[in-house]
Motif scaffolding. Structure first.
Motif, PDB file in Angstrom:
ATOM      1  N   GLN A 162      -3.877  -7.856  -6.883  1.00 22.46           N
ATOM      2  CA  GLN A 162      -4.365  -7.232  -5.324  1.00 22.46           C
ATOM      3  C   GLN A 162      -5.779  -7.164  -6.012  1.00 22.46           C
ATOM      4  OE1 GLN A 162      -5.296  -3.626  -6.099  1.00 22.46           O
ATOM      5  NE2 GLN A 162      -6.508  -3.832  -3.970  1.00 22.46           N
TER       6      GLN A 162
ATOM      7  N   GLU B 206      -1.935  -1.774  -0.061  1.00 19.84           N
ATOM      8  CA  GLU B 206      -3.149  -2.098   0.188  1.00 19.84           C
ATOM      9  C   GLU B 206      -3.156  -3.751  -0.655  1.00 19.84           C
ATOM     10  OE1 GLU B 206      -4.049  -0.307  -4.208  1.00 19.84           O
ATOM     11  OE2 GLU B 206      -4.957   1.774  -2.769  1.00 19.84           O
ATOM     12  N   LEU B 207      -1.792  -4.368  -1.307  1.00 18.60           N
ATOM     13  CA  LEU B 207      -1.371  -5.698  -1.671  1.00 18.60           C
ATOM     14  C   LEU B 207      -1.554  -7.131  -0.310  1.00 18.60           C
ATOM     15  CD1 LEU B 207      -1.224  -7.967  -3.730  1.00 18.60           C
ATOM     16  CD2 LEU B 207       1.458  -7.192  -3.337  1.00 18.60           C
TER      17      LEU B 207
ATOM     18  N   GLU C  29      -0.388  -5.108  -9.269  1.00 17.17           N
ATOM     19  CA  GLU C  29      -1.370  -3.703  -8.502  1.00 17.17           C
ATOM     20  C   GLU C  29      -2.505  -5.549  -9.244  1.00 17.17           C
ATOM     21  OE1 GLU C  29      -3.390   0.663 -10.022  1.00 17.17           O
ATOM     22  OE2 GLU C  29      -0.968  -0.589 -10.916  1.00 17.17           O
TER      23      GLU C  29
ATOM     24  N   ALA D  40      -4.885  -7.386   0.676  1.00 23.67           N
ATOM     25  CA  ALA D  40      -5.700  -7.837  -0.018  1.00 23.67           C
ATOM     26  C   ALA D  40      -5.473  -9.134   1.173  1.00 23.67           C
ATOM     27  CB  ALA D  40      -5.820  -7.530  -1.230  1.00 23.67           C
TER      28      ALA D  40
END
Length: 590
Positions: free
Chosen positions: A246, A274-275, A243, A278
């Motif tokens: 990211q 989300e990662l 997290e 990114a």
């Protein structure tokens, strides 16, 4: 490069004709220095300095970077007299076999004496890159306080310092652009050093703390990344969560190199998405490393970032063949690949199928290479598959448990442009497992076929015939590493007499003795160094070499001191500084 002016109306009898070696008129100093400043090659600059006195002086004043492959080959006083305007120094210390624990602790190679001289002569020093040097916290603090323009520090395989020393660098180096800490033996006290960057610090371009173990202040790291808009390289340790990674990638989508840390953490579907997003936004990413821990569920996160990768370092990732295969499908531009042998031959077959531009391959052992019950690994089958699909391959480091002469012959026929060929058959004196013959013809094929070869590491069951081949055909060879090989002194004699460009010779656990050592005195003057350990060289032989060649430093490492006849470890190197003054008691300088 030819800087000689041509006569528009040449007369063969005239001293100004093209046949002449003289310059028709000298270049102004500022012009010549400007031209020389464009030369990036150390070898080219060294050659230029030998042309004449004017060129020597121009090269002397225009050089701003110096590389020293052995910190005892020259003194800092001699260096600063020779080159007064140096801004960047690369300095190597201990012999390479220190990586294998063959060099005792406190052997030397301390950087502090260099820094003391640099502080008086190189006040505008900007960059220092050290490898296998001993660096204390005191030295790092002195460095930080003594050079107001200092910008770049790289420490590779160094020892003697702690994170307190790093705190001195981050506190006082206001213009720092690079802090690269890699594979060092460091006293990792805490991650507070990362919080010591000044407020609104903006100049950092390279930050690598991948091999540190302690937790870091993530809020400080996040602020630093947000401030440093020119950051191109970020390699974090395994304590940075996915997290957090990211969040860093979102702040720095312009990164060219990322070291991920660990990829073994639980994520929610939203965090996973989300990662991946990114990584997808990192359009400039060329190099990817880290993977200290990884599972297949996280690999798809990386796929969007693989499109432009040229270097993929998986040397800490215990991947299986199918995991590697699925990853490589997304890496069409890959030129360099480092993997563990856990990928097995099937994984290397995927390399051959998916990486047509590959130039460098390194395959490391995933576990202790001396364990007999290892079921995984790579063989000649995987190496052959790579050679069929990767015609541009010219650099290989390959750890395996078996190999054949026929396979190596085919490999070099498929890839004749090898400049670096390091084949490490992990079982000492292992023959061709199909025929039972020595591996002589394999390495004979390498040196006969690969005329550009500069570095060679040999292994397996080898007789003197291998070294006869090397001496006869390896005319561009610069570095040779030998272990558990050879039949007699004749083998080493062939190498010393036959390889005109040889600069480094590393030998361990071979039957070479005094006759080999003393067979070519003058050869050592053109070489950088010779290392011999576990051989049959005696103290008398070493003394004879030292007497015959007084300009060489001949050092014997004797840890026990009980055997007056045997030279346990011999290190011979050129030096214009004479015997070193900091040799510990177990190092005998002859």
């Amino acid at each position: 490069m030819n800087l000689k002016r041509k006569n528009p109306n040449p007369d063969p009898s005239s001293p100004d004709s093209d046949e002449s070696t003289q310059l028709s008129s000298p270049f102004p100093d500022e012009v010549l220095e400007r031209v020389l400043s464009l030369l990036n090659s150390r070898k080219d600059r060294n050659s230029v300095s030998l042309v004449c006195k004017d060129w020597y002086d121009a090269e002397r004043w225009s050089r701003t970077h110096v590389f020293i492959g052995n910190c005892y080959s020259v003194s800092p006083e001699i260096l600063t007299r020779r080159f007064p305007n140096i801004r960047s120094v690369t300095l190597k210390g201990k012999p390479r076999f220190s990586d294998f624990d063959l060099v005792p602790p406190k052997w030397g190679a301390c950087v502090h004496s260099w820094l003391l001289v640099f502080a008086t002569k190189y006040h505008f020093l900007e960059a220092l890159r050290l490898k296998r040097m001993t660096v204390s916290d005191e030295s790092l603090k002195f460095l930080a306080l003594s050079f107001p323009n200092f910008k770049a520090l790289s420490l590779l395989s160094c020892d003697g310092f702690s994170t307190d020393g790093l705190a001195s660098i981050t506190t006082h180096c206001k213009n720092l652009t690079e802090l690269d800490i890699q594979e060092n033996d460091i006293d990792d006290k805490s991650g507070k050093w990362l919080s010591c960057f000044p407020e609104n610090f903006m100049s950092l371009e390279v930050l690598n703390f991948a091999n540190l173990n302690s937790d870091v202040n993530f809020e400080a790291l996040e602020r630093l990344v947000s401030w440093c808009k020119s950051l191109k390289v970020l390699k974090v340790n395994e304590n940075i969560t996915l997290e957090q990674l990211q969040r860093l990638l979102v702040l720095a989508p312009h990164l060219r190199e990322v070291g991920t840390g660990s990829l073994l953490q639980e994520l929610t579907p939203r965090q996973h998405s989300e990662l991946k997003s990114a990584f997808s936004n990192c359009k400039n990413l060329n190099i990817l490393s880290g993977f200290t821990e990884v599972t297949s569920i996280f690999l798809p996160v990386l796929y969007p970032a693989c499109t432009n990768l040229t270097f993929l370092n998986l040397s800490y990732a215990v991947l299986q063949s199918d995991e590697l295969s699925n990853l490589l499908i997304h890496c069409p531009l890959l030129q360099r690949l480092w993997v563990l042998d856990s990928v097995e031959d099937e994984g290397l077959e995927a390399v051959g199928s998916n990486c047509p531009l590959l130039e460098e391959l390194r395959v490391f052992p995933a576990s202790d290479p001396h364990e007999d019950e290892i079921v995984h690994g790579v063989t000649e089958i995987g190496f052959l598959a790579v050679s069929y699909g990767c015609k541009k391959l010219h650099y290989v480091l390959y750890f395996c448990r078996r190999m054949t002469n026929a396979a190596v012959t085919t490999i070099v026929q498929n890839c004749p442009d090898f400049t670096h060929f390091r084949l490490c058959i992990m079982n000492p004196r292992q023959p061709d497992y199909q025929t039972g013959e020595p591996m002589d013809e394999a390495f004979g094929a390498v040196v006969k076929t690969c005329t550009k070869l500069r570095r060679l590491a040999v292994s397996g069951l080898l007789t003197d015939l291998t070294f006869e081949y090397i001496g006869k055909y390896a005319k561009n060879l610069e570095t040779l590493s030998v272990a558990f090989a050879g039949s007699s002194d004749w083998g080493m004699e062939c190498v010393l007499k036959g390889c005109p460009k040889l600069r480094k010779l590393e030998i361990r656990d071979c039957p070479f003795g005094n006759a080999a050592l003393l067979s070519s005195f003058r050869k050592y003057e053109s070489m950088r160094s010779l290392w011999m350990s576990g051989c049959k060289v005696t103290m008398n032989g070493c003394r004879l070499l030292a007497q015959e060649m007084p300009r060489l430093n001949v050092e014997v490492i004797k840890e026990c001191g009980n055997d007056d006849c045997q030279a346990d470890k011999l290190y011979v190197y050129r030096s214009v500084a004479g015997p070193r003054k900091d040799a510990p008691p177990f190092v005998l300088t002859l």
